[in-house]
Design an enzyme around this catalytic site. Structure first.
Site, PDB file in Angstrom:
ATOM      1  NE  ARG A  32     -27.102  -4.040  35.770  1.00 49.99           N
ATOM      2  CZ  ARG A  32     -26.066  -5.220  35.491  1.00 49.99           C
ATOM      3  NH1 ARG A  32     -26.774  -6.541  35.171  1.00 49.99           N
ATOM      4  NH2 ARG A  32     -24.876  -4.596  35.230  1.00 49.99           N
TER       5      ARG A  32
ATOM      6  CG  HIS B 239     -21.757 -12.620  31.666  1.00 47.62           C
ATOM      7  ND1 HIS B 239     -21.028 -13.635  32.110  1.00 47.62           N
ATOM      8  CD2 HIS B 239     -22.264 -11.748  31.745  1.00 47.62           C
ATOM      9  CE1 HIS B 239     -20.141 -12.396  31.917  1.00 47.62           C
ATOM     10  NE2 HIS B 239     -20.712 -11.069  31.823  1.00 47.62           N
TER      11      HIS B 239
ATOM     12  CG  HIS C 135     -23.524  -7.872  29.755  1.00 50.28           C
ATOM     13  ND1 HIS C 135     -23.525  -6.615  29.853  1.00 50.28           N
ATOM     14  CD2 HIS C 135     -22.610  -8.529  29.781  1.00 50.28           C
ATOM     15  CE1 HIS C 135     -22.420  -5.862  28.913  1.00 50.28           C
ATOM     16  NE2 HIS C 135     -21.954  -8.130  29.331  1.00 50.28           N
TER      17      HIS C 135
ATOM     18  CE1 TYR D 145     -19.093   0.202  30.055  1.00 52.09           C
ATOM     19  CE2 TYR D 145     -19.570  -2.131  29.215  1.00 52.09           C
ATOM     20  CZ  TYR D 145     -18.562  -1.329  29.719  1.00 52.09           C
ATOM     21  OH  TYR D 145     -17.963  -2.001  31.387  1.00 52.09           O
TER      22      TYR D 145
ATOM     23  CG  ASP E 192     -16.821 -10.262  30.770  1.00 51.39           C
ATOM     24  OD1 ASP E 192     -16.704  -9.639  30.716  1.00 51.39           O
ATOM     25  OD2 ASP E 192     -17.826 -10.817  31.479  1.00 51.39           O
TER      26      ASP E 192
ATOM     27  NE  ARG F  88     -22.460  -1.500  38.525  1.00 53.89           N
ATOM     28  CZ  ARG F  88     -23.406  -1.214  38.599  1.00 53.89           C
ATOM     29  NH1 ARG F  88     -24.273  -1.280  37.481  1.00 53.89           N
ATOM     30  NH2 ARG F  88     -24.718  -0.042  39.969  1.00 53.89           N
TER      31      ARG F  88
ATOM     32  CG  HIS G  29     -18.293 -10.953  26.461  1.00 52.86           C
ATOM     33  ND1 HIS G  29     -19.216 -10.371  26.050  1.00 52.86           N
ATOM     34  CD2 HIS G  29     -18.503 -10.483  28.084  1.00 52.86           C
ATOM     35  CE1 HIS G  29     -20.356  -8.914  26.542  1.00 52.86           C
ATOM     36  NE2 HIS G  29     -19.565  -9.318  28.043  1.00 52.86           N
TER      37      HIS G  29
END
Length: 426
Positions: free
Chosen positions: A201, A258, A221, A118, A307, A79, A56
């Site tokens: 989400r 995760h 995720h 993404y 990650d 974020r 990942h």
């Protein structure tokens, strides 16, 4: 050396049964053809391991290292800083940053990376003339850095569980709807392509179908934050794991990334899946400690990822799987050294089923670690995951090709390229 036949002699090599002394490995056309006891061939001093699989990665997060870690705040404030970096990238700058990041992975003994991708489009969500320009930049970057890549293209449509439309830099992540995403992904070539639901989400349940039907590795995720679980239960009356199962995404071979905040029902459902833990990122973001032993008991196969690249150090990721659990349980001995190495070398979660072990027929992905450094001198070779760091790696081979030689990348000035790529974004 691809195409040649040659033999290396390892002081020690970690075979399926564990570390063994004086191992000869013959390699032809990038694959292991014989494994035997002896002292003939190119000498590899130290302990030789199978190559690590980074299950990942978000390559562009490497630009955040040392810039966000000391700040107060939460995952959500982090974020926003991540969005700032994402907003600066185009195919050329992304290639430069990813190539340097993947070269750093090579120095850390990583021979395969799963890139959870993404950042698809240009500013405002405008498509590049080549719709997969960003994805192909990542594939080219890994190839040019000398490592293998599985590009896991992520479906990302909404900014929250309630279906809110993305805005700002998030528009660069979205194809608008699942059908458009599926059409774009058919244009990706050049390596193994995987698919992902970014998270519950980011994808409404009715739009998950093309990932559920995808022929390749499937990732998502899952329950990284308690807030994600709470929002999912409030709207869908179930957990993220249950929602993914209901809509066909959670199937045999699925990878839950995760998997931090799970119920016992969730753990049971993931018993046929992979669970990818990213301990150095999870501790950096304050996510929590996931139920790795319970998932293992349920039948899930454990993998590891770096990650956000708070560090790129698979010795640290592997030992943290055990050491985090010691902190949480106040007890030792949850995973053997062999189990930790299995998690660090699980290439099959990325679709590569012919590497990750030193045995006949496997790809010649080999990582040689010195046993005479201040960190490793005098250790039992079986304790290497609890002692070493990437600074102790001397040679790395991918498909029989030497990518790291005497602790340096064979053809990339990694510190220089990282500095140039990152400073250009600030």
């Amino acid at each position: 050396m691809l195409g040649d036949t040659y033999k290396i002699w390892c002081d020690y090599a970690w075979l399926p049964a564990g570390p063994a002394p004086d191992v000869e490995i013959e390699i032809a056309d990038g694959r292991i053809t014989t494994v035997s006891h002896g002292r003939q061939g190119i000498h590899r001093e130290g302990l030789t391991l199978p190559g690590f699989a980074n299950a990942h990665s978000h390559a562009f997060h490497r630009a955040l290292r040392g810039r966000t870690h000391a700040n107060r705040g939460s995952f959500w404030t982090w974020r926003e800083q991540m969005y700032h970096v994402a907003g600066k990238l185009d195919p050329d700058s992304y290639y430069q940053l990813a190539r340097a990041t993947y070269a750093e992975m090579a120095l850390a003994g990583i021979t395969t990376v799963g890139e959870f991708h993404y950042l698809h489009h240009g500013p405002g969500g405008i498509r590049y003339e080549e719709p997969n320009a960003m994805g192909h930049a990542l594939i080219r970057a890994a190839t040019d850095a000398g490592i293998r890549i599985t590009l896991i293209d992520s479906l990302y449509l909404t900014s929250n569980v309630d279906g809110a439309s993305p805005e700002g830099v998030q528009l660069r992540f979205s194809d608008g709807d699942a059908e458009t995403w599926a059409q774009r992904v058919t244009g990706l070539t050049g390596t193994i392509i995987g698919a992902a639901v970014h998270s519950v989400r980011a994808v409404p349940p009715a739009q998950m179908w093309p990932v559920a039907e995808f022929d390749g590795p499937i990732h998502a995720h899952v329950s990284e934050q308690r807030a994600e679980n709470d929002a999912c239960r409030a709207l869908h009356h179930c957990s993220p794991t249950e929602l993914l199962k209901e809509h066909g995404v959670l199937q045999e071979g699925f990878t839950a990334v995760h998997a931090t905040h799970l119920s016992q029902t969730d753990i049971n459902l993931l018993g046929t899946a992979y669970a990818c833990f990213c301990p150095t990122t999870e501790r950096d973001l304050g996510d929590g400690i996931g139920p790795a032993p319970a998932l293992k008991t349920a039948g899930a196969r454990l993998t590891l990822g770096s990650d956000s690249h708070a560090v790129i150090d698979f010795f640290e990721e592997a030992r943290a799987l055990e050491l985090n659990e010691r902190l949480a349980s106040q007890a030792r001995g949850h995973f053997s050294a062999a189990e930790l190495l299995d998690a660090a070398t699980a290439h099959d979660s990325l679709g590569w089923t012919d590497t990750g072990r030193i045995e006949v027929g496997q790809r010649a992905d080999l990582v040689t670690v010195a046993l005479d450094t201040p960190r490793t001198a005098g250790i039992d070779p079986e304790g290497i995951l609890f002692a070493a760091s990437p600074a102790d790696i001397r040679q790395v081979m991918v498909d029989g090709r030497e990518i790291v030689r005497d602790g340096e990348h064979a053809f990339i000035d990694v510190p220089y390229e990282l500095r140039e790529a990152i400073c250009a974004l600030y």
